[in-house]
Design an enzyme around this catalytic site. Structure first.
Site, PDB file in Angstrom:
ATOM      1  N   GLN A 158      65.677  58.115  86.176  1.00  0.00           N
ATOM      2  CA  GLN A 158      66.683  58.674  87.091  1.00  0.00           C
ATOM      3  C   GLN A 158      66.590  60.192  87.185  1.00  0.00           C
ATOM      4  OE1 GLN A 158      69.884  57.164  84.347  1.00  0.00           O
ATOM      5  NE2 GLN A 158      70.919  59.037  84.934  1.00  0.00           N
ATOM      6  N   CYS A 164      72.523  56.502  87.276  1.00  0.00           N
ATOM      7  CA  CYS A 164      72.277  55.304  86.457  1.00  0.00           C
ATOM      8  C   CYS A 164      72.891  54.062  87.089  1.00  0.00           C
ATOM      9  CB  CYS A 164      72.837  55.496  85.060  1.00  0.00           C
ATOM     10  SG  CYS A 164      74.627  55.737  85.038  1.00  0.00           S
ATOM     11  N   HIS A 303      77.653  55.215  80.968  1.00  0.00           N
ATOM     12  CA  HIS A 303      76.272  54.952  81.370  1.00  0.00           C
ATOM     13  C   HIS A 303      76.138  53.518  81.891  1.00  0.00           C
ATOM     14  CE1 HIS A 303      72.065  55.761  81.637  1.00  0.00           C
ATOM     15  NE2 HIS A 303      71.689  55.017  80.608  1.00  0.00           N
ATOM     16  N   ASN A 324      66.809  50.657  80.251  1.00  0.00           N
ATOM     17  CA  ASN A 324      67.419  51.942  80.566  1.00  0.00           C
ATOM     18  C   ASN A 324      66.665  52.589  81.731  1.00  0.00           C
ATOM     19  OD1 ASN A 324      69.066  54.178  80.393  1.00  0.00           O
ATOM     20  ND2 ASN A 324      68.572  54.650  78.251  1.00  0.00           N
TER      21      ASN A 324
END
Ligand code: NAG
Ligand code: NAG
Ligand code: NAG
Ligand code: NAG
Ligand code: NAG
Ligand code: NAG
Length: 360
Positions: A158, A164, A303, A324
């Site tokens: 990102q 995110c 997140h 992630n």
């Protein structure tokens, strides 16, 4: 006798210390008179070479020598901590990854990417949704890893953008398309969400919500591909031509997973990858390298990530497999395994509190 001897020496020691302090102060001040003054790298002396090497590995540059010195100091502090931590046998270890020149405060400030109302754990509990009756009841399955089914695109990055939420939602949609439509895995566009999903609380690089991203994709007849609308890492004008000419994957809506139950989450993940909100602000999360992360962490949901499976083994115990969006250099090739089966119903880092997945 020995005590008396030491006492005699104390005044001399003090004097020496005072002289030394003055000398250091003087040497420190003198060079400032010169125009091409470069501050000496005092605190990071021993770590200077390693920090330079680390900068190269991570393509880091600093705007001036002052910044360089400061970052090196932070780096040294972090590395000292990492080495102390890794000398113990915990269930995970740490490394000087791409965030190793940031203090945890700085990391927290630059890596919040969910809308602020997600912070309210109480609301999450009030908002419990009915369990999806279609959800298969097979959470006693020992493991699921959707990567093994070709349903997960490579880990993305990102960059310096609080997007995110877009990466989390897109990974779930990509996987659902592969699993539910039996389609070819295709990488979808986070940039379309960052640029175009700007009504409501989703706002580009300043944080948003996965559920609103799903609403947007449903209402806009689908999401286009990464190749058509590639990621830039900054919020730009929505390019309606790109969006309209080539929608690739449509969704019918999404489902909230009933919060406060790891079993519910496992049921959902058994069906398809699930977008979750977590507290990723911890110092250990920042410097995570490999193993099963088991905190400490809170439930301040800051997140968005995607649970792509769960597993268990005799060495590591039970864990979630979490994709992630900090690039493949962070963690286990861009993934983190997080402890599953914790005493608190919200799960580790609040992982069960705001879970949702797209319906195709
Ligand atoms: C650094 O840049 C090089 C060349 O652009 C690239 O190949 C490499 O993957 C980059 N490394 C990181 C950690 O981003
Ligand atoms: C972390 O632990 C693994 C497995 O024991 C080891 O291979 C790896 O080198 C460790 N990494 C660090 C940074 O300590
Ligand atoms: C699912 O699991 C719950 C609790 O273990 C059980 O009560 C329920 O009957 C199961 N449902 C199905 C469809 O197997
Ligand atoms: C899924 O797609 C593959 C390849 O296109 C095909 O061989 C297979 O039969 C399909 N499966 C189902 C359940 O439609
Ligand atoms: C929007 O996308 C179209 C098609 O890819 C492209 O030709 C056009 O230059 C883009 N417009 C802007 C403002 O970037
Ligand atoms: C899902 O939960 C959110 C709160 O997190 C709520 O705003 C939304 O209306 C819920 N959506 C559905 C489809 O239940």
């Amino acid at each position: 006798m020995a005590v008396a001897k030491l006492a005699e020496r104390v005044p001399l020691l003090l004097l020496l210390i005072i002289i030394q302090t003055w000398a250091i102060a003087l040497l420190g001040v003198l060079p400032i008179i010169s125009a091409s003054y470069i501050p000496p790298l005092r605190c990071c002396g021993e770590m200077r070479g390693r920090h330079m090497q680390w900068m190269q590995t991570h393509n880091k540059t600093y705007k001036d020598p002052t910044e360089h010195e400061h970052r090196c100091c932070v780096y040294q502090t972090n590395v000292n901590f990492i080495e102390r931590f890794n000398s113990h046998a915990f269930s995970f270890n740490l490394t000087d990854n791409c965030f190793a020149d940031l203090t945890n405060e700085e990391f927290l400030q630059t890596h919040r990417c969910l809308g602020t109302s997600l912070d309210e754990t109480k609301k999450a509990q009030q908002n419990q949704m009915k369990k999806n009756p279609n959800c298969p009841n097979i959470s006693d399955k020992p493991s699921v890893d959707w990567r093994d089914h070709g349903a997960i695109t490579p880990v993305k990055d990102q960059q310096q953008c609080g997007s995110c939420w877009a990466f989390s939602a897109v990974a779930s949609i990509e996987a659902a398309n592969k699993i539910k439509n039996n389609a070819t895995l295709v990488s979808l566009s986070e940039q379309e969400l960052v640029d175009c999903d700007i009504s409501g609380s989703s706002s580009g690089c300043s944080g948003g919500f996965m559920t609103q991203a799903f609403d947007f994709v449903q209402q806009n007849n689908g999401l286009t591909g990464d190749a058509n609308y590639p990621y830039t890492g900054v919020q730009g004008q929505c390019n309606k031509t790109k969006v309209l000419t080539n929608p690739l994957v449509a969704i019918k809506g999404y489902m909230n997973v009933t919060s406060n139950s790891e079993d519910n989450l496992a049921d959902a993940v058994t069906g398809q990858p699930v977008s979750v909100a977590i507290d990723a602000g911890g110092y250990l999360f920042q410097l995570y390298s490999q193993g099963v992360y088991d905190g400490p962490c809170g439930t301040t949901l800051n997140h968005g990530v995607t649970v792509v499976g769960f597993g268990t083994n005799t060495n590591d115990g039970d864990y979630w497999i979490v994709k992630n969006s900090w690039g493949a250099h962070w963690g286990e090739g861009g993934y983190i395994r997080m402890r599953r089966g914790v005493p608190q119903s919200e799960g580790l880092c609040g992982i069960t509190l705001k879970a949702s997945y797209p319906l195709l």
